[in-house]
Design a protein around this motif. Sequence first.
Motif, PDB file in Angstrom:
ATOM      1  N   ASP A  83       0.864  -1.188   0.000  1.00 34.00           N
ATOM      2  CA  ASP A  83       0.000   0.000   0.000  1.00 34.00           C
ATOM      3  C   ASP A  83       0.895   1.231   0.000  1.00 34.00           C
ATOM      4  O   ASP A  83       1.903   1.269   0.717  1.00 34.00           O
ATOM      5  N   ASP A  84       0.538   2.226  -0.793  1.00 33.01           N
ATOM      6  CA  ASP A  84       1.378   3.427  -0.871  1.00 33.01           C
ATOM      7  C   ASP A  84       1.110   4.399   0.273  1.00 33.01           C
ATOM      8  O   ASP A  84       1.698   5.473   0.324  1.00 33.01           O
ATOM      9  N   SER A  85       0.208   4.044   1.201  1.00 27.90           N
ATOM     10  CA  SER A  85      -0.103   4.894   2.350  1.00 27.90           C
ATOM     11  C   SER A  85       0.512   4.306   3.616  1.00 27.90           C
ATOM     12  O   SER A  85       0.185   3.175   4.005  1.00 27.90           O
ATOM     13  N   GLN A  86       1.383   5.077   4.256  1.00 27.84           N
ATOM     14  CA  GLN A  86       2.009   4.592   5.477  1.00 27.84           C
ATOM     15  C   GLN A  86       0.986   4.397   6.579  1.00 27.84           C
ATOM     16  O   GLN A  86       1.115   3.490   7.410  1.00 27.84           O
TER      17      GLN A  86
ATOM     18  N   LEU B 233       5.751   0.029   0.858  1.00 30.44           N
ATOM     19  CA  LEU B 233       5.119   1.205   0.249  1.00 30.44           C
ATOM     20  C   LEU B 233       5.255   1.180  -1.276  1.00 30.44           C
ATOM     21  O   LEU B 233       4.385   1.670  -1.996  1.00 30.44           O
ATOM     22  N   ASN B 234       6.347   0.575  -1.760  1.00 27.68           N
ATOM     23  CA  ASN B 234       6.651   0.553  -3.181  1.00 27.68           C
ATOM     24  C   ASN B 234       6.309  -0.820  -3.763  1.00 27.68           C
ATOM     25  O   ASN B 234       6.899  -1.834  -3.375  1.00 27.68           O
TER      26      ASN B 234
ATOM     27  N   ASP C 191      -3.381  -3.007  -2.189  1.00 32.74           N
ATOM     28  CA  ASP C 191      -4.153  -1.801  -2.505  1.00 32.74           C
ATOM     29  C   ASP C 191      -4.265  -1.672  -4.023  1.00 32.74           C
ATOM     30  O   ASP C 191      -3.341  -2.015  -4.762  1.00 32.74           O
TER      31      ASP C 191
ATOM     32  N   MET D 250      -2.302   2.765  -6.557  1.00 34.33           N
ATOM     33  CA  MET D 250      -0.911   3.020  -6.186  1.00 34.33           C
ATOM     34  C   MET D 250      -0.182   3.620  -7.386  1.00 34.33           C
ATOM     35  O   MET D 250      -0.494   3.286  -8.533  1.00 34.33           O
TER      36      MET D 250
ATOM     37  N   GLU E  89       3.097   4.207  -9.914  1.00 33.90           N
ATOM     38  CA  GLU E  89       4.056   3.312 -10.573  1.00 33.90           C
ATOM     39  C   GLU E  89       3.408   2.021 -11.059  1.00 33.90           C
ATOM     40  O   GLU E  89       3.558   1.620 -12.209  1.00 33.90           O
TER      41      GLU E  89
ATOM     42  N   ASP F 246      -0.370  -0.147 -10.418  1.00 31.73           N
ATOM     43  CA  ASP F 246      -1.616  -0.302  -9.654  1.00 31.73           C
ATOM     44  C   ASP F 246      -1.790  -1.765  -9.243  1.00 31.73           C
ATOM     45  O   ASP F 246      -1.016  -2.650  -9.633  1.00 31.73           O
TER      46      ASP F 246
END
Length: 346
Positions: free
Chosen positions: A7-10, A32-33, A52, A55, A57, A59
């Motif tokens: 997930d790109d959300s911390q 995150l990446n 997720d 995202m 770069e 999805d």
Amino acid sequence: MKVLVVDDSQINLTLFSALLNKMEDVTPVTFLNPLLALEWCAEQDPDLVLLDYMMPELDGLAFLARFRQLAGKESIPVIMVTAVTERDIRHQGLEASANDFLNKPVDKVEFQARVKNMLTLRRAQVQLLNRAEWLAEEVKKATKELVESEHELIHRLSKAAEYRDPETGAHILRMSNYSKLIAKNLGLPAVEQELLLTAAPMHDIGKIGIPDQILLKPGRLDESELEVMRKHAEYGAELLKNATTVLTKTAQIVAATHHEKYDGSGYPNGLKGDEIPLYGRIVALADVFDALTSVRPYKKAWSIEDAKRYVVENAGTHFDPKCVAAFLADWDEVLAINAKFKDDHA
């Protein structure tokens, strides 16, 4: 069990990790990446992926497609996290092999229930895989034991014939190794070379049925005695009839045809040329060559060179010319086999 969270959300990673840490025997692995997550997956097998959709770069759908292409990742459960309104994304996710979905915002109870269900599925998969691997290994061991038992039986039958036959055990070793050498130089696969090495000692198994007064006669046999002696090829073929394995079928072929001659003058069926199975043609040459160079009650051993000359002179009549050429192609190995397996005159 390892649960991969991408997930790109911390904030989401922190939340999901906290929920997973409350579950028994679960370890979260977070990224995150998504590209770094894929690199990790190339070396590791997660038991579940929480993915997720939105995202940068890469999805969630693109990640899932690349994840499934990795070795061993075809059946690992994946839960995709999407907004409740993204029904078309859910449909695409199902088509891309997502196993389940979680709506944003994530409900704690639903999250833990869905994760628990997917991990239960994963445990069943792993147990089934381990069971399949265990069964495969057991089948492999059982097959090996059967092959070894069959080889032992062949060896014991060969020894039984040897005990009644004045020919020595060294003859069996030499002629079977000559047979393997001919097969090798004819270009037969290694598995067939080994097959012939193991089956060739059965060529005279039919001599078990020959009366002692003929089989053990110290001098030459008369014509009527020769007729009885020649029956050993038929007896051997009958003894091994209806063989069900490759090895015993090969031994049956060898026993039945090793006295056939290339020009059709052999016995028991007067087969000619390629009518004689290749294994029979190979063993016929190996057997005669070694018989010529061995001491018998009725003759002295020929020299290696005299036996070689006989083989060359009888190519196309007694022996298959291709087998003769293959036999002579590695003469140093012929000499090595002859030197290695000597008769024990003591």
